[in-house]
Design a protein around this motif. Structure first.
Motif, short mmCIF file in Angstrom:
data_model
loop_
_atom_site.label_atom_id
_atom_site.label_comp_id
_atom_site.label_asym_id
_atom_site.label_seq_id
_atom_site.Cartn_x
_atom_site.Cartn_y
_atom_site.Cartn_z
N LEU A 128 -9.66 27.60 -14.91
CA LEU A 128 -10.79 26.99 -14.23
C LEU A 128 -10.65 27.32 -12.75
O LEU A 128 -9.75 26.80 -12.07
N ALA A 129 -11.52 28.18 -12.25
CA ALA A 129 -11.43 28.64 -10.87
C ALA A 129 -12.64 28.19 -10.08
O ALA A 129 -13.76 28.58 -10.38
N VAL A 130 -12.40 27.34 -9.08
CA VAL A 130 -13.46 26.96 -8.15
C VAL A 130 -13.37 27.94 -6.99
O VAL A 130 -12.52 27.80 -6.11
N SER A 170 -2.02 20.80 -31.89
CA SER A 170 -0.78 21.26 -32.52
C SER A 170 -0.05 22.30 -31.68
O SER A 170 1.17 22.34 -31.66
N ASN A 171 -0.79 23.15 -30.97
CA ASN A 171 -0.17 24.20 -30.17
C ASN A 171 -0.25 23.83 -28.69
O ASN A 171 -1.30 23.94 -28.08
N PRO A 172 0.87 23.37 -28.08
CA PRO A 172 0.82 22.93 -26.68
C PRO A 172 0.37 24.02 -25.72
O PRO A 172 -0.19 23.72 -24.66
N SER A 173 0.59 25.27 -26.06
CA SER A 173 0.20 26.36 -25.15
C SER A 173 -1.31 26.42 -24.96
O SER A 173 -1.79 26.90 -23.93
N LEU A 174 -2.07 25.93 -25.93
CA LEU A 174 -3.52 25.95 -25.81
C LEU A 174 -4.02 24.92 -24.79
O LEU A 174 -5.15 25.00 -24.33
N ARG A 175 -3.17 23.95 -24.45
CA ARG A 175 -3.56 22.92 -23.50
C ARG A 175 -3.41 23.38 -22.06
O ARG A 175 -3.94 22.77 -21.15
N ARG A 176 -2.66 24.45 -21.83
CA ARG A 176 -2.32 24.87 -20.47
C ARG A 176 -3.53 25.50 -19.79
O ARG A 176 -4.15 26.42 -20.32
N THR A 177 -3.86 25.00 -18.62
CA THR A 177 -5.01 25.51 -17.87
C THR A 177 -4.58 25.82 -16.43
O THR A 177 -3.96 24.97 -15.77
N ARG A 178 -4.91 27.01 -15.98
CA ARG A 178 -4.68 27.36 -14.58
C ARG A 178 -5.86 26.85 -13.76
O ARG A 178 -7.01 27.24 -14.01
N VAL A 179 -5.59 25.98 -12.81
CA VAL A 179 -6.62 25.41 -11.93
C VAL A 179 -6.49 26.09 -10.58
O VAL A 179 -5.51 25.90 -9.86
N LYS A 180 -7.50 26.88 -10.23
CA LYS A 180 -7.48 27.63 -8.97
C LYS A 180 -8.48 27.00 -8.00
O LYS A 180 -9.67 26.87 -8.32
N ILE A 181 -7.99 26.60 -6.85
CA ILE A 181 -8.85 26.00 -5.84
C ILE A 181 -9.04 27.01 -4.71
O ILE A 181 -8.07 27.40 -4.05
N GLY A 182 -10.28 27.43 -4.51
CA GLY A 182 -10.60 28.40 -3.48
C GLY A 182 -11.19 27.75 -2.25
O GLY A 182 -10.63 26.79 -1.71
N TYR A 183 -12.36 28.21 -1.85
CA TYR A 183 -13.00 27.72 -0.63
C TYR A 183 -13.75 26.42 -0.94
O TYR A 183 -14.87 26.44 -1.44
N MET A 187 -0.13 19.95 -18.06
CA MET A 187 -1.36 20.61 -18.49
C MET A 187 -1.80 21.68 -17.51
O MET A 187 -2.27 22.75 -17.91
N HIS A 188 -1.64 21.44 -16.22
CA HIS A 188 -2.25 22.30 -15.21
C HIS A 188 -1.24 23.13 -14.44
O HIS A 188 -0.22 22.61 -13.98
N GLN A 189 -1.56 24.40 -14.30
CA GLN A 189 -0.85 25.28 -13.39
C GLN A 189 -1.72 25.41 -12.15
O GLN A 189 -2.74 26.09 -12.16
N LEU A 190 -1.35 24.70 -11.10
CA LEU A 190 -2.16 24.66 -9.88
C LEU A 190 -1.95 25.92 -9.06
O LEU A 190 -0.81 26.36 -8.84
N GLU A 191 -3.06 26.49 -8.59
CA GLU A 191 -3.01 27.67 -7.72
C GLU A 191 -3.93 27.46 -6.53
O GLU A 191 -5.12 27.16 -6.70
N ILE A 192 -3.37 27.58 -5.34
CA ILE A 192 -4.15 27.40 -4.11
C ILE A 192 -3.89 28.60 -3.21
O ILE A 192 -2.73 28.98 -2.99
N GLY A 193 -4.96 29.18 -2.69
CA GLY A 193 -4.81 30.33 -1.81
C GLY A 193 -4.12 31.50 -2.47
O GLY A 193 -3.41 32.28 -1.80
#
Length: 521
Positions: A293-295, A314-327, A341-347
């Motif tokens: 999910l990239a904003v 059943s599959n925990p890997s399906l729950r993982r979401t990369r959350v990208k915060i842009g401008y 659940m979330h792999q946070l990415e900023i800048g």
């Protein structure tokens, strides 16, 4: 009353029992009932909540002289009366007089098919199931007979597959466009799945709110595009809608004044969701799944709400979401961020527990931050300081403690004492709410860390996980050490709260921009 033949045959036996979703070569089956339990509470409210209750008829006589004084009111007043009645009651007025028929024809149509639903009467010998096709039939007659303007339409009970097969759905959408409809709720009751949404929905330029459920979005090739498509649209809700990245970007590009986007019970396991909107103020990603999910660009975004709660996946890997915060210079409310659940990415930088936080990896506009943490998962709990450092100006912190199914080691007070500087905690945070407290040592260690570091803290609220009296007494005993713990703030207020029932936090509250703190209660 003259007999009127139904337009539709009986529907097939029942809705499909499940949806089969594909993710990177894997299949995941989610029951329709599970999906409906997510979707139904999030539906826009009926236009007439009291539908079905007894109400006075417009034809009621006023006074004892038998004179019909209501019909003598000005036409605008009569039109306003009709617009506030459910469609079934409003339509009945045509039998009153020629004048009422003229008023009905010119009154903007407000149509909610749930008003036409005849619910079965339990406990009677003549108990029959709901006749969905009769509702669909009544809606078709109402749309076909009303030639005036159209204001609001909410269709959640119609048998859409049959309406589409008979070519009626395209006609309905054209009528909504010609009538200037402003609010449209269009749900394909999940029977069958994968029904394609007619492209004519993108030709209703008058819309201000659009909520779609259980559809496959039409291919964007050849569809209308540009800001003239939805020049007035302010709210979009996608409920279990299959829509590609390009189609979602197309929808956003067609909505130049959009303020609220809600994505509910949508599953895009191997897909990226990219959000770019110059007007968007609130984005709700509710019990949905995606790889990323990239904003990207959202200069007016104030609120980013994330709730991805699938404990039975059943599959925990399906729950993982990369959350990208842009401008997002206006982002002030964010949550729930969940380390598990979330792999946070900023800048462009992925935030890990050991990541050095620099100005380019910070979002200084965030004032309210909410976290969901499994304190029994050591790796997840260690992410808290890293997340806090990314938001240096947070004033209110909400922490929801999740019980770990398989604990992997808990952090003690020593870990928290060795945590380095955390700007928001030491200078800005005035309120902390810790929800679902179960009295575990790792939870107490974190609360002591808050008290020892939060120099501006005014209030620490601890909400107990269990509200029965025996549990409350036990939790209060476990919280007692906090009253004598070292404090960085001179006089913080400590509150322990036993809540009756579940949290009042819900989709409607999360997406309500008039509520300053959607996580509070």
């Amino acid at each position: 009353m003259a007999h009127q033949e139904t337009l539709f045959p009986s529907p097939p036996a029942c809705s499909p029992p499940s949806l089969t979703l594909h993710a990177t070569g894997q299949e995941l089956t989610i029951g329709i009932e599970d999906i409906m339990r997510i979707v139904v509470p999030c539906l826009p409210a009926p236009f007439f909540p009291a539908a079905g209750a007894s109400r006075p008829s417009p034809s009621a006589r006023v006074g004892g002289d038998g004179e019909d004084r209501i019909s003598r009111l000005p036409g605008k007043v009569l039109s306003e009366i009709l617009s506030r009645l459910p469609a079934k009651d409003a339509a009945r007025t045509v039998v009153l007089s020629r004048r009422w028929r003229r008023v009905w024809a010119s009154t903007p149509l407000v149509l909610d098919d749930s008003d036409l639903l005849v619910l079965p009467r339990r406990g009677r010998s003549d108990y029959l199931p709901v006749d969905w096709c009769s509702v669909t039939d009544a809606v078709s007659r109402a749309i076909g007979s009303h030639r005036g303007p159209i204001r609001r339409v909410r269709l959640t009970c119609c048998v859409m597959w049959l309406v589409q097969r008979l070519g009626m759905l395209d006609y309905w959408l054209r009528r909504f466009a010609d009538g200037g409809a402003e609010d449209l709720v269009l749900f394909n009751r999940p029977q069958p799945k994968g029904l394609y949404l007619p492209a004519d929905v993108l030709r209703i330029a008058s819309l201000r709110t659009l909520y779609l459920g259980f559809w496959t979005f039409p291919d964007i090739a050849g569809l209308p595009r540009g800001p003239a498509v939805f020049p007035h649209l302010r709210e979009i809700g996608l409920f279990c809608v299959l829509i590609s990245t390009g189609e979602l970007e197309h929808l956003l590009a067609c909505s130049p004044v959009l303020e609220k986007l809600a994505i509910v019970a949508c599953f895009y396991f191997s897909h990226h969701i990219r959000i770019g909107s110059r007007s968007l103020q609130c984005l709700v990603f509710w019990k949905s799944l995606t790889y990323e999910l990239a904003v990207v660009v959202a200069p007016h975004l104030q609120r980013l709400i994330l709730l991805q709660d699938y404990p039975n996946l059943s599959n925990p890997s399906l729950r993982r979401t990369r959350v990208k915060i842009g401008y997002t210079p206006g982002l002030s409310v964010l949550g729930y961020l969940e380390p598990g659940m979330h792999q946070l990415e900023i800048g462009g930088v992925s935030i890990e527990s050991g990541t050095k936080i620099v100005p380019s990896t910070m979002v200084p506009s965030v004032k309210i931050l909410a976290l969901r943490v499994q304190f029994g998962i050591r790796k997840d709990a260690k992410m808290i300081p890293a997340f806090l450092r990314c938001f240096p100006n947070v004033e209110t912190l909400h922490v929801l403690s999740l019980e770990a199914d398989e604990p992997t080691g808990k952090l003690n007070l020593k870990f928290w004492q060795e945590v380095g500087s955390v700007d928001c905690l030491e200078t800005h945070i005035t309120k902390v709410v810790f929800d679902k407290f179960r009295g575990e040592r790792c939870e107490l260690a974190f609360l002591k860390f808050i008290l020892e570091r939060a120099q501006s803290l005014l209030k620490l609220v601890v909400v107990l996980a269990n509200g029965d009296q025996a549990s409350v007494d036990e939790m209060l005993t476990k919280l007692k050490p906090l009253t004598t713990a070292k404090r960085a703030s001179e006089c913080p207020t400590l509150l322990a709260v036993a809540r009756d029932g579940d949290s009042p936090w819900c989709f409607q509250r999360a997406s309500d921009l008039s509520v300053s703190d959607p996580f509070d209660w």
